[in-house]
Design a protein around this motif. Structure first.
Motif, PDB file in Angstrom:
ATOM      1  N   ILE A   1     -19.122 -43.260   6.968  1.00 49.65           N
ATOM      2  CA  ILE A   1     -18.586 -43.333   5.603  1.00 49.65           C
ATOM      3  C   ILE A   1     -19.672 -42.960   4.593  1.00 49.65           C
ATOM      4  O   ILE A   1     -19.414 -42.275   3.599  1.00 49.65           O
ATOM      5  CB  ILE A   1     -18.022 -44.742   5.321  1.00 49.65           C
ATOM      6  CG1 ILE A   1     -16.722 -44.953   6.107  1.00 49.65           C
ATOM      7  CG2 ILE A   1     -17.765 -44.939   3.822  1.00 49.65           C
ATOM      8  CD1 ILE A   1     -16.177 -46.362   6.051  1.00 49.65           C
ATOM      9  N   THR A   2     -20.889 -43.384   4.870  1.00 48.02           N
ATOM     10  CA  THR A   2     -22.016 -43.033   3.996  1.00 48.02           C
ATOM     11  C   THR A   2     -22.206 -41.520   3.936  1.00 48.02           C
ATOM     12  O   THR A   2     -22.615 -40.973   2.897  1.00 48.02           O
ATOM     13  CB  THR A   2     -23.311 -43.698   4.513  1.00 48.02           C
ATOM     14  OG1 THR A   2     -23.121 -45.108   4.572  1.00 48.02           O
ATOM     15  CG2 THR A   2     -24.478 -43.389   3.595  1.00 48.02           C
TER      16      THR A   2
ATOM     17  N   ASP B   1     -18.610 -38.824  -2.310  1.00 43.16           N
ATOM     18  CA  ASP B   1     -18.015 -39.824  -3.182  1.00 43.16           C
ATOM     19  C   ASP B   1     -16.681 -39.274  -3.684  1.00 43.16           C
ATOM     20  O   ASP B   1     -16.563 -38.098  -4.024  1.00 43.16           O
ATOM     21  CB  ASP B   1     -18.922 -40.125  -4.371  1.00 43.16           C
ATOM     22  CG  ASP B   1     -20.191 -40.855  -3.963  1.00 43.16           C
ATOM     23  OD1 ASP B   1     -20.193 -41.474  -2.876  1.00 43.16           O
ATOM     24  OD2 ASP B   1     -21.178 -40.787  -4.717  1.00 43.16           O
TER      25      ASP B   1
ATOM     26  N   GLY C   1     -16.346 -49.820   2.011  1.00 38.36           N
ATOM     27  CA  GLY C   1     -16.421 -48.521   1.354  1.00 38.36           C
ATOM     28  C   GLY C   1     -15.473 -48.412   0.177  1.00 38.36           C
ATOM     29  O   GLY C   1     -15.810 -47.840  -0.868  1.00 38.36           O
TER      30      GLY C   1
ATOM     31  N   HIS D   1     -16.275 -48.126  -4.117  1.00 30.10           N
ATOM     32  CA  HIS D   1     -15.735 -46.964  -4.840  1.00 30.10           C
ATOM     33  C   HIS D   1     -16.101 -45.640  -4.169  1.00 30.10           C
ATOM     34  O   HIS D   1     -16.274 -44.627  -4.836  1.00 30.10           O
ATOM     35  CB  HIS D   1     -16.210 -46.963  -6.302  1.00 30.10           C
ATOM     36  CG  HIS D   1     -15.842 -48.208  -7.049  1.00 30.10           C
ATOM     37  ND1 HIS D   1     -14.588 -48.413  -7.578  1.00 30.10           N
ATOM     38  CD2 HIS D   1     -16.574 -49.317  -7.343  1.00 30.10           C
ATOM     39  CE1 HIS D   1     -14.549 -49.600  -8.178  1.00 30.10           C
ATOM     40  NE2 HIS D   1     -15.743 -50.178  -8.032  1.00 30.10           N
ATOM     41  N   LYS D   2     -16.200 -45.663  -2.835  1.00 32.18           N
ATOM     42  CA  LYS D   2     -16.506 -44.444  -2.095  1.00 32.18           C
ATOM     43  C   LYS D   2     -15.305 -43.507  -2.040  1.00 32.18           C
ATOM     44  O   LYS D   2     -15.465 -42.286  -2.041  1.00 32.18           O
ATOM     45  CB  LYS D   2     -16.935 -44.809  -0.663  1.00 32.18           C
ATOM     46  CG  LYS D   2     -17.390 -43.618   0.181  1.00 32.18           C
ATOM     47  CD  LYS D   2     -18.701 -43.046  -0.348  1.00 32.18           C
ATOM     48  CE  LYS D   2     -19.236 -41.952   0.542  1.00 32.18           C
ATOM     49  NZ  LYS D   2     -20.528 -41.415   0.053  1.00 32.18           N
TER      50      LYS D   2
END
Length: 329
Positions: free
Chosen positions: A219-220, A224, A245, A249-250
């Protein structure tokens, strides 16, 4: 051959009852309960059982089915992660599935989730019903010109890729076995797909290797404001990491037709019950998340194809000429 169909809903009964008229050597019985260690005893007098995604085909259940004389397991779905294949082999039971009942049905639902969560259709519907015609909280983003990342390009993933291309998106994909017929797709590593895509849609089977492939680390890697859609298997996504996540607010939006620990909920009305976990309530509490009830397959065409292929599998088994592509080995 007598086949007992577990977890039979009204639409299953309608579809199979219509199709079985073509087969003189097959008789169907239906039971509303799903298959588990308790209901396995109800198979008495049947040589085959038919289950779905939430049916329990664990080693214990399969052993009980074998003692009752079952020789054939028919899955009216593509996935078979709920079946202990080694236990089936050990008990002399063949397993067949429906690998491609309607890839377009699932792909269209995946895009419906992407569109709905992107433009906040679920929120807009509720607002207008309350005579609130303001646009606050409803802003979306154009998909045209953006990058679609497809994880898995089998029949369903390929259908989704074509839809995305039709929207004017650049399509990139990850698959261990690239589809050479999809000339418009650029294949790359999973890391690069996750890093570049504005829309990520998951279309791969669940294996030990890709369990929780969407997790805190991956996810990182994502952009964004990415949109994530999963219509495959819930366990492909680590739900706790996904929720973190979302809270960070990803994601611009998340559309899920499947999720972890959905087994007791699939196709059931549990509106008057207290659920065992808080996963569903946590997910639907977010304004940028849509959860549907494992319905991506649910079209008239798909139901017809499922019943047809399932009974073809049974007929081929009876004739001793199994359909190799449909058999799980």
């Amino acid at each position: 051959m007598k086949i007992l169909i577990y977890d039979a809903k009204s639409y299953d009964i309608e579809s199979f009852s219509k199709e079985v008229k073509k087969y003189k050597d097959i008789e169907l019985d239906y039971i509303e309960s799903d298959l588990d260690i308790r209901t396995a005893s109800l198979v008495e007098g049947h040589e085959a059982v038919c289950g779905f995604v939430s049916s329990d085909f664990s080693a214990e259940v399969i052993a009980k089915l074998a003692k009752k004389g079952v020789k054939l397991i028919l899955l009216r779905c593509a996935g078979f992660n709920n079946v202990d294949i080694e236990a089936a082999k050990a008990n002399g039971i063949s397993v067949f599935r429906v690998p491609g009942y309607s890839p377009e049905a699932v792909a269209e639902h995946a895009m419906a989730l992407a569109l709905a969560v992107n433009r906040r259709i679920h929120k807009a519907y509720i607002k207008v019903r309350e005579n609130d015609f303001s646009l606050d909280g409803l802003k979306g983003r154009n998909l045209h010109g953006k990058v679609a990342g497809i994880i898995g390009t089998g029949k369903i993933g390929a259908a989704m890729a074509r839809i995305c291309a039709g929207f004017g998106m650049r399509v990139i994909a990850y698959d261990k076995f690239p589809n050479k017929d999809l000339k418009f797709i650029e294949y790359m590593s999973l890391h690069d797909v996750l890093a570049q895509a504005d829309l990520i849609s998951i279309h791969c089977p669940l294996t030990d290797e890709n369990y929780h492939m969407i997790n805190k680390k991956t996810i990182t890697t994502m952009k964004d404001g990415v949109i994530l859609v999963n219509t495959s298997r819930g366990e492909l996504v680590d739900t706790d990491d996904l929720i973190q996540g979302i809270r960070a607010h990803k994601f611009h939006g998340v559309g899920l037709d499947v999720y972890e620990e959905e087994r007791n909920n699939v196709f059931e009305n549990r509106s008057h019950e207290i659920l065992e976990t808080s996963i569903t309530s946590r997910l639907v509490s977010f304004p940028n998340v849509i959860v549907t009830s494992h319905q991506a397959f649910f079209t008239e065409e798909a139901l017809s194809a499922i019943s047809e292929t399932t009974l073809q599998n049974a007929k081929a088994f009876i004739a001793g000429k199994p359909l190799e592509f449909n058999q799980v080995k």
